[in-house]
Design an enzyme around this catalytic site. Structure first.
Site, PDB file in Angstrom:
ATOM      1  N   ALA A 223      52.315  38.626  43.798  1.00 62.51           N
ATOM      2  CA  ALA A 223      51.424  39.671  43.273  1.00 62.51           C
ATOM      3  C   ALA A 223      50.519  40.120  44.410  1.00 62.51           C
ATOM      4  O   ALA A 223      50.293  39.380  45.378  1.00 62.51           O
ATOM      5  CB  ALA A 223      50.586  39.137  42.122  1.00 62.51           C
TER       6      ALA A 223
ATOM      7  N   GLY B 116      54.983  46.105  48.011  1.00 63.10           N
ATOM      8  CA  GLY B 116      56.256  46.198  48.740  1.00 63.10           C
ATOM      9  C   GLY B 116      57.130  47.348  48.271  1.00 63.10           C
ATOM     10  O   GLY B 116      58.255  47.503  48.747  1.00 63.10           O
TER      11      GLY B 116
ATOM     12  N   GLU C  87      60.776  45.677  39.514  1.00 65.74           N
ATOM     13  CA  GLU C  87      60.034  44.451  39.175  1.00 65.74           C
ATOM     14  C   GLU C  87      59.579  44.494  37.717  1.00 65.74           C
ATOM     15  O   GLU C  87      59.673  43.505  36.983  1.00 65.74           O
ATOM     16  CB  GLU C  87      58.819  44.295  40.098  1.00 65.74           C
ATOM     17  CG  GLU C  87      59.202  43.942  41.527  1.00 65.74           C
ATOM     18  CD  GLU C  87      58.032  43.908  42.491  1.00 65.74           C
ATOM     19  OE1 GLU C  87      58.242  43.496  43.634  1.00 65.74           O
ATOM     20  OE2 GLU C  87      56.917  44.299  42.111  1.00 65.74           O
TER      21      GLU C  87
HETATM   22  C1  A5P Z   1      56.322  43.816  45.847  1.00 63.50           C
HETATM   23  O1  A5P Z   1      56.571  45.122  45.454  1.00 63.50           O
HETATM   24  C2  A5P Z   1      55.004  43.315  45.320  1.00 63.50           C
HETATM   25  O2  A5P Z   1      54.886  43.464  43.937  1.00 63.50           O
HETATM   26  C3  A5P Z   1      54.848  41.869  45.759  1.00 63.50           C
HETATM   27  O3  A5P Z   1      54.952  40.988  44.693  1.00 63.50           O
HETATM   28  C4  A5P Z   1      53.586  41.715  46.454  1.00 63.50           C
HETATM   29  O4  A5P Z   1      53.444  42.723  47.438  1.00 63.50           O
HETATM   30  C5  A5P Z   1      53.367  40.317  47.007  1.00 63.50           C
HETATM   31  O5  A5P Z   1      53.846  40.204  48.293  1.00 63.50           O
HETATM   32  P1  A5P Z   1      53.593  38.940  49.231  1.00 63.50           P
HETATM   33  O6  A5P Z   1      54.326  37.806  48.603  1.00 63.50           O
HETATM   34  O7  A5P Z   1      54.197  39.386  50.522  1.00 63.50           O
HETATM   35  O8  A5P Z   1      52.137  38.702  49.327  1.00 63.50           O
END
Ligand code: A5P
Length: 233
Positions: free
Chosen positions: A90, A104, A110
Site C-alpha cells: 500500500a 505503481g 489491483e
Molecule cells: C501499486 O500500484 C501500489 O498499489 C503498491 O501497492 C504500492 O505502490 C506499494 O509499493 P511498495 O511495495 O513499492 O512500497
C-alpha cells in the site's frame, strides 16, 4: 535496518505464512510493487511453493513475469469467481485498514482482484501507516478521451483551491492515463465518501482509495521489536 531490509523481512514472513497457513491448491491474488517483488523472491526460495498453490492472479505484467519465473501457475480472473487471499502493498494505510494504492500504476487490476478475495492481507512497512489519507497523492485512472473535462469534474468534487491534479507521463496497461491528486487530508469517512463520488464520474476507470470490500483485513508490518500483525474489523 534500511527500508528495503524491513520490506524484505515483512516479505519473508508473508511467504512463510502463505505456504504454511493456507490450504493446498488455494488461489492467491498477487499485487504489484517492491514489497510484493520481495515476497515473490522469498516464495521462490521455498521449494514447495510452486506446487502448493493452484495458481495466482496477477495485477501487472511485471508481477506476472516474476511469478512465472519462480514456476507459479498464472490464472485469469475470467475463469475464477473467488480467491482465498489477495496480498499486496500500500502507499498509505490508516487505522481502519483503508488505503491509498496505485503508486505503481496498477490500481485498476489491483482493485478488481482484491474485490474477488475473501481477505486482503496488506504487507507494508510502518512508514505507510497514517492517521489521515492523502499526503501520498491519490491516483485516479481515466480513459484518455476528454481528459480536461474529466479532471475538471474530479476537482469540482473537492471545492478546495489547494488541490492539484498532475498527469503522469506513462500510459497504463489498460491504455488509460493516471492523474495524481495532491493535497488531500482524509478521515476514513471522507475516504469512503470520496471513493463513491469518484466512481460516479464518467471516464474514471478506477481510483486509488481502497475502502469497503477492498480494504485490508490484516496488515503485516514492523515496529522496533520486529514483525507485527494488525487485524481490522
Ligand atoms: C501499486 O500500484 C501500489 O498499489 C503498491 O501497492 C504500492 O505502490 C506499494 O509499493 P511498495 O511495495 O513499492 O512500497
Amino acid at each position: 535496518m534500511s527500508q528495503d531490509n524491513i520490506k524484505k523481512s515483512i516479505a519473508k514472513y508473508a511467504a512463510k505464512y502463505l505456504t504454511e497457513n493456507t490450504e493446498k491448491n488455494c488461489i492467491i491474488g498477487m499485487g504489484t510493487g517492491s514489497t510484493v517483488n520481495y515476497l515473490i523472491d522469498e516464495l521462490g526460495k521455498i521449494p514447495s511453493a510452486s506446487k502448493h498453490f493452484k495458481g495466482m492472479l496477477s495485477t501487472s505484467i511485471a508481477t506476472e513475469q516474476k511469478l512465472r519465473d519462480i514456476g507459479i501457475n498464472i490464472l485469469t480472473p475470467k475463469d475464477i469467481q473467488c480467491i482465498e487471499i489477495y496480498i499486496d502493498g500500500a502507499d498509505e494505510i490508516n487505522s481502519d485498514g483503508l488505503m491509498i494504492k496505485g503508486g505503481g500504476g496498477a490500481l485498476t487490476k489491483e482493485k478488481i482482484i482484491a474485490s474477488m478475495a475473501q481477505q486482503f492481507i496488506c504487507i507494508a512497512d510502518n512508514s505507510k501507516i497514517v492517521d489521515k489519507l492523502g499526503k501520498f497523492p491519490l491516483p485516479i485512472e481515466l480513459i484518455p478521451l476528454s481528459e480536461p473535462i474529466i479532471i475538471q469534474n474530479i476537482l469540482s468534487i473537492f471545492n478546495n483551491a489547494a488541490l492539484s491534479a498532475r498527469r503522469r507521463d506513462s500510459i497504463t496497461e489498460n491504455h488509460g492515463i493516471i492523474v495524481d491528486i495532491h493535497g488531500l487530508n482524509l478521515s476514513s469517512e471522507d475516504a469512503i465518501n470520496l471513493e463513491a463520488k469518484l466512481n460516479q464520474i464518467p471516464g474514471v476507470i478506477a481510483n486509488g482509495l481502497f475502502t469497503g470490500n477492498v480494504k485490508a483485513k490484516y496488515l503485516v508490518t514492523n515496529n522496533i521489536d520486529g514483525i507485527v500483525i494488525h487485524s481490522y474489523v
